[in-house]
Scaffold this motif. Structure first.
Motif, PDB file in Angstrom:
ATOM      1  N   ALA A  12      81.352  36.439  18.416  1.00  0.00           N
ATOM      2  CA  ALA A  12      82.062  37.035  17.279  1.00  0.00           C
ATOM      3  C   ALA A  12      83.556  37.165  17.549  1.00  0.00           C
ATOM      4  O   ALA A  12      84.351  37.241  16.623  1.00  0.00           O
ATOM      5  CB  ALA A  12      81.469  38.402  16.934  1.00  0.00           C
ATOM      6  N   GLU A  13      83.951  37.181  18.805  1.00  0.00           N
ATOM      7  CA  GLU A  13      85.368  37.225  19.151  1.00  0.00           C
ATOM      8  C   GLU A  13      86.000  35.838  19.133  1.00  0.00           C
ATOM      9  O   GLU A  13      87.218  35.712  19.083  1.00  0.00           O
ATOM     10  CB  GLU A  13      85.551  37.815  20.559  1.00  0.00           C
ATOM     11  CG  GLU A  13      85.197  39.276  20.651  1.00  0.00           C
ATOM     12  CD  GLU A  13      85.311  39.795  22.063  1.00  0.00           C
ATOM     13  OE1 GLU A  13      86.017  40.792  22.240  1.00  0.00           O
ATOM     14  OE2 GLU A  13      84.689  39.208  22.975  1.00  0.00           O
ATOM     15  N   ALA A  14      85.168  34.798  19.198  1.00  0.00           N
ATOM     16  CA  ALA A  14      85.667  33.427  19.324  1.00  0.00           C
ATOM     17  C   ALA A  14      85.891  32.743  17.980  1.00  0.00           C
ATOM     18  O   ALA A  14      86.278  31.583  17.943  1.00  0.00           O
ATOM     19  CB  ALA A  14      84.683  32.599  20.161  1.00  0.00           C
ATOM     20  N   GLY A  15      85.617  33.422  16.882  1.00  0.00           N
ATOM     21  CA  GLY A  15      85.904  32.862  15.572  1.00  0.00           C
ATOM     22  C   GLY A  15      84.741  32.141  14.904  1.00  0.00           C
ATOM     23  O   GLY A  15      84.949  31.393  13.959  1.00  0.00           O
ATOM     24  N   VAL A  16      83.499  32.373  15.368  1.00  0.00           N
ATOM     25  CA  VAL A  16      82.349  31.739  14.723  1.00  0.00           C
ATOM     26  C   VAL A  16      82.104  32.390  13.364  1.00  0.00           C
ATOM     27  O   VAL A  16      82.517  33.527  13.115  1.00  0.00           O
ATOM     28  CB  VAL A  16      81.079  31.833  15.595  1.00  0.00           C
ATOM     29  CG1 VAL A  16      81.278  31.139  16.936  1.00  0.00           C
ATOM     30  CG2 VAL A  16      80.651  33.276  15.796  1.00  0.00           C
ATOM     31  N   ASP A  17      81.431  31.656  12.483  1.00  0.00           N
ATOM     32  CA  ASP A  17      81.093  32.197  11.164  1.00  0.00           C
ATOM     33  C   ASP A  17      79.754  32.911  11.167  1.00  0.00           C
ATOM     34  O   ASP A  17      79.510  33.781  10.332  1.00  0.00           O
ATOM     35  CB  ASP A  17      81.050  31.074  10.125  1.00  0.00           C
ATOM     36  CG  ASP A  17      82.430  30.498   9.853  1.00  0.00           C
ATOM     37  OD1 ASP A  17      83.404  31.277   9.825  1.00  0.00           O
ATOM     38  OD2 ASP A  17      82.533  29.277   9.676  1.00  0.00           O
TER      39      ASP A  17
END
Length: 105
Positions: free
Chosen positions: A3-8
């Motif tokens: 969730a910190e890495a920019g996933v949807d």
């Protein structure tokens, strides 16, 4: 944490902590829980899995995470797909997900 890495979205998420769920909510990450019903868990040889599934569903809903359903484990050999789908909705109801936030009756 994804969730910190920019996933949807995050699929499965069985071991998400409250901190993980809060981060998912903050970053607008959808939790796509591929949850077992009680019957599917039992018939798959994992009867102890259902309490954890319900716990995570309850916590995610209470925290306000956007959730979606993915039927990875949808059918056992005794079920028709529609019957299995109803059991999954029952799990969400048991976890306290309110009717107006669900798509099924």
């Amino acid at each position: 944490m994804p969730a910190e890495a920019g996933v949807d979205s995050i699929e499965h998420g069985e071991r998400m902590t409250n901190e993980d769920l809060q981060l998912a909510k903050k970053n607008h990450v959808v939790l796509v829980g591929t949850d077992f019903t009680e019957i599917a868990a039992r018939e798959s040889g994992m009867p102890d899995m259902q309490p954890g599934v319900l716990d995570r569903l309850k916590r995610a809903y209470q925290i306000g995470v956007t959730m979606a359903f993915a039927p990875t484990h949808l059918c056992t050999c005794r079920e028709k797909r529609v019957d299995a789908g109803r059991e999954y909705v029952d799990s969400w109801v048991e976890a306290g997900v309110r009717r107006k936030t669900r798509c099924a009756p």
